[in-house]
Design a protein around this motif. Structure first.
Motif, PDB file in Angstrom:
ATOM      1  N   PRO A   1      -7.285   7.334  16.233  1.00 31.39           N
ATOM      2  CA  PRO A   1      -6.837   6.108  16.900  1.00 31.39           C
ATOM      3  C   PRO A   1      -7.992   5.190  17.308  1.00 31.39           C
ATOM      4  O   PRO A   1      -9.054   5.666  17.699  1.00 31.39           O
ATOM      5  CB  PRO A   1      -6.097   6.628  18.131  1.00 31.39           C
TER       6      PRO A   1
ATOM      7  N   ARG B   1      -1.101  -1.464  17.969  1.00 30.59           N
ATOM      8  CA  ARG B   1      -0.791  -1.331  16.551  1.00 30.59           C
ATOM      9  C   ARG B   1      -1.559  -2.381  15.761  1.00 30.59           C
ATOM     10  O   ARG B   1      -2.033  -3.369  16.318  1.00 30.59           O
ATOM     11  CB  ARG B   1       0.704  -1.510  16.306  1.00 30.59           C
TER      12      ARG B   1
ATOM     13  N   VAL C   1      -1.415   6.892  22.011  1.00 35.98           N
ATOM     14  CA  VAL C   1      -1.932   5.800  21.188  1.00 35.98           C
ATOM     15  C   VAL C   1      -1.512   4.481  21.818  1.00 35.98           C
ATOM     16  O   VAL C   1      -0.366   4.314  22.259  1.00 35.98           O
ATOM     17  CB  VAL C   1      -1.391   5.907  19.751  1.00 35.98           C
TER      18      VAL C   1
ATOM     19  N   LYS D   1       0.340   3.988  10.009  1.00 34.56           N
ATOM     20  CA  LYS D   1       0.898   3.788  11.346  1.00 34.56           C
ATOM     21  C   LYS D   1       0.167   4.646  12.380  1.00 34.56           C
ATOM     22  O   LYS D   1      -0.612   5.525  12.050  1.00 34.56           O
ATOM     23  CB  LYS D   1       2.387   4.120  11.340  1.00 34.56           C
ATOM     24  N   GLY D   2       0.436   4.355  13.645  1.00 38.65           N
ATOM     25  CA  GLY D   2      -0.134   5.146  14.731  1.00 38.65           C
ATOM     26  C   GLY D   2      -1.622   4.969  14.898  1.00 38.65           C
ATOM     27  O   GLY D   2      -2.314   5.885  15.358  1.00 38.65           O
TER      28      GLY D   2
END
Length: 664
Positions: free
Chosen positions: A451, A473, A470, A483-484
Motif C-alpha cells: 500500500p 485509491r 488501506v 486495487k487496494g
C-alpha cells in the motif's frame, strides 16, 4: 487530541451522511482547519478571513487580505471591555480581527497588526518570514512560530518562538530556537554557527496543556536542509519536541528526534495530549508523529519516553566537511508506522507499464538502497525511505480515549539523489532535481509495491499496533484491475465517540469514515478536490451534528485539481430546531456557484488566460460561472474597463468561447 464526544453520527448511521452545505471562498488553495465558536465558524483562504453560519454556510462577514495563513487561525475569547478576536498570519504580520465586526481589532499593534519580522532579522536588512499556521492561545498569551526558509543559503531570519499580549500585541517573551552563546544547547553548534541561522522553526502547529500551562513546540530542521558542514554538531533545538512554560517561554524539557538533520525531516504535526492508563497508574502523555514514520510518546511533564527510546547507529556521510551524527533516536515501541526500509524484491510489479518505468528509473540512475538516515553520496544515487513528505506529516494524530487507541495516517514513498559540488558548498540533486521521490513524477504513483497510504491504530496501553487499513485509491490503477493500493496523503483525522475516524487527506478527492475499533471503511464521499487538511465535527444549534472539511486540492506536493470548497455533511433525517435570528451578509462572491470547469485548450483559451487570468483575478472567477453570451459580454467588457487588455476583436473571441463552453 482531536477527539469529539459527539455521537449522533455513529457507525450505524454514518452511511446516511449527506452534504448539508457548501461554501466557496474567493480563491482556491486553502488547507485551513475551521473553528466553530459561539455560533460562528471561522476559516481562512488565500484571499481573506471568513465568518460563516456553521449550520448553513451563509456568510456573516469577510475580511479581505492577502496573503492569509494557509492552515487556519486561532480564537481568543476576549477580556474586560474587549470583544473576542481571531488571529491569523497575514504574510509577515499577525492579524487580529474583532469577531463582532470582522474588522481589525482596535488597540492591537498597529491598526490590528503586529510586524513579526521585528526582532528576528539580526544582522540582516530583510529576510523571508511568514506565519502560515495558527498561533497558539493560552489565557491572554499568543504564541507564534514562523516559516523563514529551509533551503540555501543558510542565512536568514531567526525561527524564534515568541509570546505576545492578546490585548495589545506587545511582545512578552522570546525563546531562541538556535541557542545564543552561553545558553543551554549552544555547545551543539560550532562557534558563530548560530548567527542568522534560518530554519529551526515551528512552521506547523503548537499544542497547549492548559491545566499545566505548557506549550509543546515541534521544531523544524536548521538550514540548509541537505547540507550542514557549516553547522557541525547535533544542532539544538532543530528537529526537537520542546516543552515551554506558556507564560514565560522557559524550557521545561526537550527531546531531539533527529540529530544534525540532512533529510528535511522537520517536525510539524501538532503534538497530541492524552492520558495512558498503565499498570494501575495514569501517565499524562504527549505523542509526536514524524516524517520518518516513527511515533514518539513521552510523559508530557517529565519528557521521559513511555515505551522506551534508544540511539541506533546510522550510516555516515562521505561529503567533504560534513559530519553526520553517529546515531539517531528510535522508539522501542511502536514499530515504524510507515515504510522505512526497502528491498529490491519490493519493486512495483502489479502492472506492466508502471513496473517497466520503475525498473528503468532504478537502473538508469544507479540507485543503491540504503537504510533510514542514509546520507546522499557523491557518486551514483542513494534510495531510502521515507521521503521528505513522510511517513507522517503535519496532519498529526487523533485519539479515542475510551478505546485507548491513537490513529494516524501515513504514506509510503521513498526519495533518491546524490550530492553535487556547487561553489564552496554541496547541494542535493538528481535527474529530477533536488526533491526526487521514488515515483513516476507524471502520475505520482510510487515505485514500490502498495500500500501507498494507510491508516494505523496504536494501542496506547501497550504501544503495539492494533490495526492497519488501506487508505485511498488510485483510479487509473483500479481501471486496469489493480486495487487496494491506497494513495499518498497529506492532512489529518478526527475521532468521535460515535466510534468513527473521519479523514480526507488522500490524493483521490474523497472523504471517508472508518470504524475506530477495527479500521473497517464505513462511508466514502466524492469531493471536488482532495481535502489536504484535518476535518472538524460540531453540534449545530439546530440539533444536528456536522462534519466539515476544507476540500481545496493537492497543490504542489501531490498534484491533483484545485477547488475553493468548504463542505459540511450531516444526517438528513434529524429533526432540526429553528436557528436564532442572525444577520447574514449580502454576499457578492468573487467566484461563482459551480464546480470549476476544465476549459478546452486552444487559441481562445490562451487569449482568455492572457486577458482575464493574470492581473485581474484567478481564472476560477470565470470557470465557476454559467452565463449566456450577453452576460459574458458584460463581464468581459467590465474587466476591460478596469484595466484588462483586449481589443474589440479579442473580446468577441473570448465571449463566444465562454458562451459556448460555460453557457447556462
Amino acid at each position: 487530541m482531536r477527539f469529539s464526544n459527539l455521537r449522533q453520527i455513529d457507525s450505524g448511521s454514518v452511511t446516511r451522511l449527506q452534504p448539508a452545505w457548501t461554501f466557496r471562498t474567493g480563491k482556491p488553495g486553502s488547507e485551513a482547519v475551521p473553528l466553530v465558536v459561539d455560533g460562528a465558524m471561522y476559516v481562512t483562504a488565500p484571499d481573506g478571513v471568513y465568518a460563516l453560519v456553521p449550520e448553513t454556510g451563509e456568510l456573516l462577514w469577510k475580511y479581505e487580505a492577502a496573503p492569509v495563513a494557509l492552515r487556519g487561525l486561532a480564537y481568543w475569547p476576549g477580556g474586560v471591555g474587549l470583544h473576542a478576536r481571531v488571529f491569523a498570519g497575514n504574510g509577515p504580520f499577525l492579524l487580529a480581527l474583532d469577531v463582532t465586526t470582522g474588522k481589525p481589532a482596535p488597540g492591537f499593534g498597529n491598526e490590528g497588526r503586529v510586524d513579526l519580522k521585528r526582532g528576528v532579522l539580526g544582522e540582516l536588512k530583510d529576510g523571508r518570514y511568514a506565519l502560515e499556521s495558527p498561533p497558539a492561545v493560552f489565557g491572554d498569551v499568543l504564541i507564534t512560530g514562523c516559516s523563514n526558509g529551509e533551503g540555501s543559503p543558510s542565512e536568514g531570519a531567526y525561527g524564534d518562538i515568541r509570546g505576545w499580549d492578546a490585548r495589545t500585541g506587545k511582545l512578552l517573551w522570546t525563546f531562541h530556537t538556535v541557542p545564543r552563546p552561553g545558553e543551554a544547547g549552544s555547545e551543539t553548534w560550532p562557534p558563530g554557527g548560530w548567527k542568522n541561522r534560518s530554519g529551526t522553526n515551528v512552521w506547523g502547529f503548537f499544542t497547549i496543556d492548559v491545566e499545566r500551562g505548557i506549550v509543546y513546540a515541534p521544531l523544524g530542521a536548521p538550514t540548509s536542509d541537505f547540507y550542514g558542514a557549516d553547522r557541525v554538531g547535533d544542532n539544538l533545538y532543530g528537529n526537537s519536541l520542546v516543552a515551554l512554560d506558556a507564560r514565560t517561554g522557559i524550557v521545561k524539557w526537550h527531546r531531539q528526534l533527529v540529530h544534525h538533520d540532512l533529510w528535511d525531516y522537520d517536525l510539524a504535526a501538532p503534538p497530541a495530549l492524552f492520558d495512558i492508563r498503565r499498570e494501575g497508574r495514569v501517565i499524562p502523555a504527549v505523542a509526536q508523529i514524524t516524517k520518518m514514520g516513527l511515533l514518539f510518546v513521552f510523559d508530557r511533564v517529565t519528557g521521559q519516553p513511555v515505551y522506551g527510546m534508544e540511539e541506533r547507529p546510522v550510516p555516515q556521510s562521505v561529503v567533504p566537511g560534513e559530519v553526520t551524527a553517529r546515531t539517531q533516536p528510535f522508539p522501542v515501541k511502536p514499530p515504524p508506522l510507515a515504510k522505512n526500509t526497502f528491498r529490491i524484491e519490493e519493486m512495483y510489479d502489479r502492472s506492466p507499464d508502471h513496473a517497466h518505468f520503475c525498473k528503468e528509473l532504478f537502473e538508469t540512475n544507479q540507485m543503491a538502497i540504503g537504510p533510514p538516515y542514509t546520507p546522499l553520496p557523491l557518486e551514483g544515487n542513494a534510495l531510502f525511505f521515507p521521503s521528505t513528505l513522510g511517513g507522517g506529516n503535519w496532519g498529526g494524530v487523533s485519539v479515542d480515549p475510551a478505546l485507548g487507541l491513537l490513529f494516524v495516517n501515513v504514506m509510503n514513498i521513498g526519495q533518491w539523489g546524490h550530492m553535487e559540488k556547487r561553489g564552496a558548498e554541496y547541494a542535493r540533486t538528481s535527474a529530477y532535481g533536488p526533491y526526487a521521490r521514488f515515483w513516476n513524477p507524471r502520475t505520482r504513483v510510487p515505485c514500490q509495491n502498495p500500500p501507498f497510504g494507510g491508516l494505523v491504530a496504536v494501542d496506547l496501553a501497550t504501544g503495539d499496533i492494533a490495526w492497519r487499513s488501506v487508505l485511498g485509491r488510485i483510479e487509473a490503477l483500479e481501471a486496469i484491475g489493480v486495487k487496494g493500493t491506497g494513495s499518498l496523503n497529506l492532512g489529518g483525522s478526527v475521532a468521535t465517540a460515535g466510534g468513527l475516524v473521519f479523514i480526507g487527506a488522500t490524493n483521490d478527492s474523497r472523504f471517508r469514515a472508518f470504524d475506530s475499533r477495527n479500521g473497517t471503511l464505513l462511508w466514502e464521499a466524492r469531493l471536488e478536490a482532495s481535502g489536504h487538511t484535518s476535518p472538524i465535527t460540531y453540534m449545530g444549534r439546530d440539533g444536528r451534528q456536522y462534519v466539515a472539511l476544507m476540500a481545496a486540492g493537492g497543490g504542489g506536493f501531490l498534484g491533483g485539481g484545485l477547488s475553493n470548497t468548504l463542505v459540511a455533511f450531516a444526517l438528513p433525517d434529524i429533526p432540526r430546531k429553528p436557528l436564532p435570528p442572525v444577520k447574514v451578509a449580502r454576499r457578492q462572491p468573487v467566484a461563482g456557484a459551480f464546480a470549476p470547469a476544465t476549459l478546452p485548450s486552444g487559441n481562445a483559451k490562451a487569449l482568455l488566460e492572457k486577458t482575464c487570468g493574470t492581473g485581474c483575478h484567478s481564472l476560477e472567477v470565470v470557470t465557476t460561472r454559467r452565463m449566456n453570451a450577453k452576460e459574458w459580454n458584460e463581464m468581459v467588457q467590465g474587466m476591460v474597463a478596469r484595466g484588462a487588455r483586449a481589443s474589440d476583436a479579442e473580446v468577441k473571441v473570448i465571449v463566444e468561447y465562454l458562451a459556448k463552453t460555460l453557457g447556462p
